[in-house]
Scaffold this motif. Structure first.
Motif, PDB file in Angstrom:
ATOM      1  N   GLY A 131      82.263  40.635  36.489  1.00  0.00           N
ATOM      2  CA  GLY A 131      83.240  41.880  36.866  1.00  0.00           C
ATOM      3  C   GLY A 131      84.191  42.153  35.675  1.00  0.00           C
ATOM      4  O   GLY A 131      84.830  41.323  36.073  1.00  0.00           O
ATOM      5  N   VAL A 132      84.374  43.955  35.949  1.00  0.00           N
ATOM      6  CA  VAL A 132      85.306  44.731  35.434  1.00  0.00           C
ATOM      7  C   VAL A 132      85.392  45.981  35.143  1.00  0.00           C
ATOM      8  O   VAL A 132      84.253  46.341  36.036  1.00  0.00           O
ATOM      9  CB  VAL A 132      85.151  44.386  33.405  1.00  0.00           C
ATOM     10  CG1 VAL A 132      84.420  45.420  33.077  1.00  0.00           C
ATOM     11  CG2 VAL A 132      86.732  44.960  32.945  1.00  0.00           C
TER      12      VAL A 132
ATOM     13  N   ASN B 149      82.938  50.191  38.410  1.00  0.00           N
ATOM     14  CA  ASN B 149      83.061  48.862  38.021  1.00  0.00           C
ATOM     15  C   ASN B 149      82.101  48.265  37.572  1.00  0.00           C
ATOM     16  O   ASN B 149      80.800  49.796  37.302  1.00  0.00           O
ATOM     17  CB  ASN B 149      82.965  47.820  39.327  1.00  0.00           C
ATOM     18  CG  ASN B 149      85.052  48.215  39.833  1.00  0.00           C
ATOM     19  OD1 ASN B 149      85.549  48.891  40.005  1.00  0.00           O
ATOM     20  ND2 ASN B 149      86.106  47.044  39.428  1.00  0.00           N
ATOM     21  N   PHE B 150      81.718  47.526  36.964  1.00  0.00           N
ATOM     22  CA  PHE B 150      80.033  46.849  36.091  1.00  0.00           C
ATOM     23  C   PHE B 150      80.799  45.910  36.564  1.00  0.00           C
ATOM     24  O   PHE B 150      81.593  44.986  36.517  1.00  0.00           O
ATOM     25  CB  PHE B 150      80.925  47.167  34.553  1.00  0.00           C
ATOM     26  CG  PHE B 150      79.569  46.616  33.724  1.00  0.00           C
ATOM     27  CD1 PHE B 150      78.403  47.018  33.180  1.00  0.00           C
ATOM     28  CD2 PHE B 150      79.513  45.298  32.806  1.00  0.00           C
ATOM     29  CE1 PHE B 150      77.462  46.957  33.241  1.00  0.00           C
ATOM     30  CE2 PHE B 150      78.805  45.007  31.867  1.00  0.00           C
ATOM     31  CZ  PHE B 150      77.434  45.271  32.134  1.00  0.00           C
ATOM     32  N   LEU B 151      79.395  45.221  36.910  1.00  0.00           N
ATOM     33  CA  LEU B 151      78.818  43.665  37.301  1.00  0.00           C
ATOM     34  C   LEU B 151      77.750  43.762  36.973  1.00  0.00           C
ATOM     35  O   LEU B 151      76.923  44.118  36.283  1.00  0.00           O
ATOM     36  CB  LEU B 151      78.757  44.248  38.783  1.00  0.00           C
ATOM     37  CG  LEU B 151      78.495  43.000  39.614  1.00  0.00           C
ATOM     38  CD1 LEU B 151      79.815  41.964  39.795  1.00  0.00           C
ATOM     39  CD2 LEU B 151      78.070  43.202  41.040  1.00  0.00           C
TER      40      LEU B 151
ATOM     41  N   TYR C  53      75.229  46.031  36.600  1.00  0.00           N
ATOM     42  CA  TYR C  53      75.119  46.763  38.086  1.00  0.00           C
ATOM     43  C   TYR C  53      75.865  48.266  37.876  1.00  0.00           C
ATOM     44  O   TYR C  53      77.626  46.978  37.059  1.00  0.00           O
ATOM     45  CB  TYR C  53      74.626  46.912  39.001  1.00  0.00           C
ATOM     46  CG  TYR C  53      73.777  45.691  39.481  1.00  0.00           C
ATOM     47  CD1 TYR C  53      72.324  46.170  39.419  1.00  0.00           C
ATOM     48  CD2 TYR C  53      73.822  44.314  39.011  1.00  0.00           C
ATOM     49  CE1 TYR C  53      71.224  46.097  39.832  1.00  0.00           C
ATOM     50  CE2 TYR C  53      73.216  43.030  39.722  1.00  0.00           C
ATOM     51  CZ  TYR C  53      71.243  43.711  39.563  1.00  0.00           C
ATOM     52  OH  TYR C  53      70.427  44.038  40.238  1.00  0.00           O
ATOM     53  N   VAL C  54      76.509  49.137  38.031  1.00  0.00           N
ATOM     54  CA  VAL C  54      77.597  49.625  38.557  1.00  0.00           C
ATOM     55  C   VAL C  54      77.675  50.527  39.512  1.00  0.00           C
ATOM     56  O   VAL C  54      76.872  50.115  40.279  1.00  0.00           O
ATOM     57  CB  VAL C  54      77.975  50.344  36.965  1.00  0.00           C
ATOM     58  CG1 VAL C  54      77.800  50.671  35.539  1.00  0.00           C
ATOM     59  CG2 VAL C  54      76.752  51.591  37.092  1.00  0.00           C
ATOM     60  N   PHE C  55      79.171  50.371  40.081  1.00  0.00           N
ATOM     61  CA  PHE C  55      79.690  51.027  41.229  1.00  0.00           C
ATOM     62  C   PHE C  55      80.461  51.602  41.073  1.00  0.00           C
ATOM     63  O   PHE C  55      81.448  51.716  40.764  1.00  0.00           O
ATOM     64  CB  PHE C  55      79.758  49.979  42.209  1.00  0.00           C
ATOM     65  CG  PHE C  55      80.372  48.044  42.548  1.00  0.00           C
ATOM     66  CD1 PHE C  55      81.707  48.679  42.815  1.00  0.00           C
ATOM     67  CD2 PHE C  55      79.631  47.362  41.534  1.00  0.00           C
ATOM     68  CE1 PHE C  55      82.841  47.428  42.988  1.00  0.00           C
ATOM     69  CE2 PHE C  55      81.080  46.216  41.012  1.00  0.00           C
ATOM     70  CZ  PHE C  55      82.830  46.360  42.011  1.00  0.00           C
TER      71      PHE C  55
ATOM     72  N   PHE D 145      76.455  51.188  44.823  1.00  0.00           N
ATOM     73  CA  PHE D 145      76.072  50.555  43.773  1.00  0.00           C
ATOM     74  C   PHE D 145      74.121  51.147  43.205  1.00  0.00           C
ATOM     75  O   PHE D 145      74.201  51.741  43.498  1.00  0.00           O
ATOM     76  CB  PHE D 145      75.487  49.589  44.543  1.00  0.00           C
ATOM     77  CG  PHE D 145      76.418  47.859  44.664  1.00  0.00           C
ATOM     78  CD1 PHE D 145      77.138  47.033  43.121  1.00  0.00           C
ATOM     79  CD2 PHE D 145      77.147  47.662  46.191  1.00  0.00           C
ATOM     80  CE1 PHE D 145      77.510  46.123  43.915  1.00  0.00           C
ATOM     81  CE2 PHE D 145      77.624  47.576  45.929  1.00  0.00           C
ATOM     82  CZ  PHE D 145      77.921  46.147  44.690  1.00  0.00           C
ATOM     83  N   TYR D 146      75.034  51.175  41.526  1.00  0.00           N
ATOM     84  CA  TYR D 146      74.014  51.542  40.900  1.00  0.00           C
ATOM     85  C   TYR D 146      72.917  50.448  40.144  1.00  0.00           C
ATOM     86  O   TYR D 146      73.961  49.991  39.539  1.00  0.00           O
ATOM     87  CB  TYR D 146      74.123  52.459  39.969  1.00  0.00           C
ATOM     88  CG  TYR D 146      74.420  54.106  41.049  1.00  0.00           C
ATOM     89  CD1 TYR D 146      74.082  55.193  41.321  1.00  0.00           C
ATOM     90  CD2 TYR D 146      76.130  53.665  41.420  1.00  0.00           C
ATOM     91  CE1 TYR D 146      74.551  56.119  42.306  1.00  0.00           C
ATOM     92  CE2 TYR D 146      76.392  54.655  41.919  1.00  0.00           C
ATOM     93  CZ  TYR D 146      76.123  55.765  42.762  1.00  0.00           C
ATOM     94  OH  TYR D 146      76.738  56.590  43.576  1.00  0.00           O
TER      95      TYR D 146
END
Length: 165
Positions: free
Chosen positions: A64-65, A80-82, A100-102, A115-116
């Motif tokens: 992620g980042v 964040n992007f996972l 995912y993004v959170f 989380f989304y």
């Protein structure tokens, strides 16, 4: 006695799954982390210096980042992007392989991490990241290898994750 045997039966495969996972190299992360993450209808810039991930060495990654959300509609909702190329459990959420993004909100001694799905923005649930007193080096984002600590670090806060079969 039966409960103990059942617990051992369930734990052994999961513990064995963590073997072989290691920290991903910067070169591996460059090949995986997009410069602009696909989040709903937008492509949000990523801050590569914050990229972190683990790999099984066989082409599967959990990485992620941090997203640079200024000027995007996601501002305040996602941070964040996972990318999970293996099914994982974060807190009590089971996430199949996917993107995912959170984002998080802070309370006095914890973070509520929501989380989304990255492509749709569909809410998936939330986990609590607790202040981790063992953290010596504060980092904006870090994924620890399963088996070492099996946590995702956000500053001084962490939440557990594990690999799913």
């Amino acid at each position: 006695m039966i409960k103990r045997l059942l617990l051992l039966f369930v734990m052994v495969p999961l513990a064995g799954m963590a073997q072989g996972w290691r920290v991903a190299t910067p070169a591996e992360l460059h090949g995986l982390i997009p410069a602009r993450a696909p989040v709903q209808a937008e492509r949000i810039e990523t801050e590569f210096r914050t990229a972190s991930g683990v790999t099984d060495g066989k082409g599967r990654f959990i990485a992620g980042v941090v997203l640079i959300t200024a000027g995007y509609s996601a501002e305040g909702k996602y941070s964040n992007f996972l990318i999970a190329q293996a099914p994982v459990r974060v807190g009590t959420l089971s996430l199949p392989a996917g993107q995912y993004v959170f984002g998080w909100t802070r309370s006095e001694d914890a973070l509520s991490v929501k989380f989304y799905e990255a492509a749709t923005g569909k809410p998936l649930g939330d986990v609590e990241a607790k202040h981790d007193m063992t953290i010596k080096r504060v980092e904006s984002f870090r994924i620890w290898p399963p088996g070492d600590r099996s946590v995702v670090q956000l500053g001084r806060f962490t939440f557990a994750y594990s690999l799913l079969p």
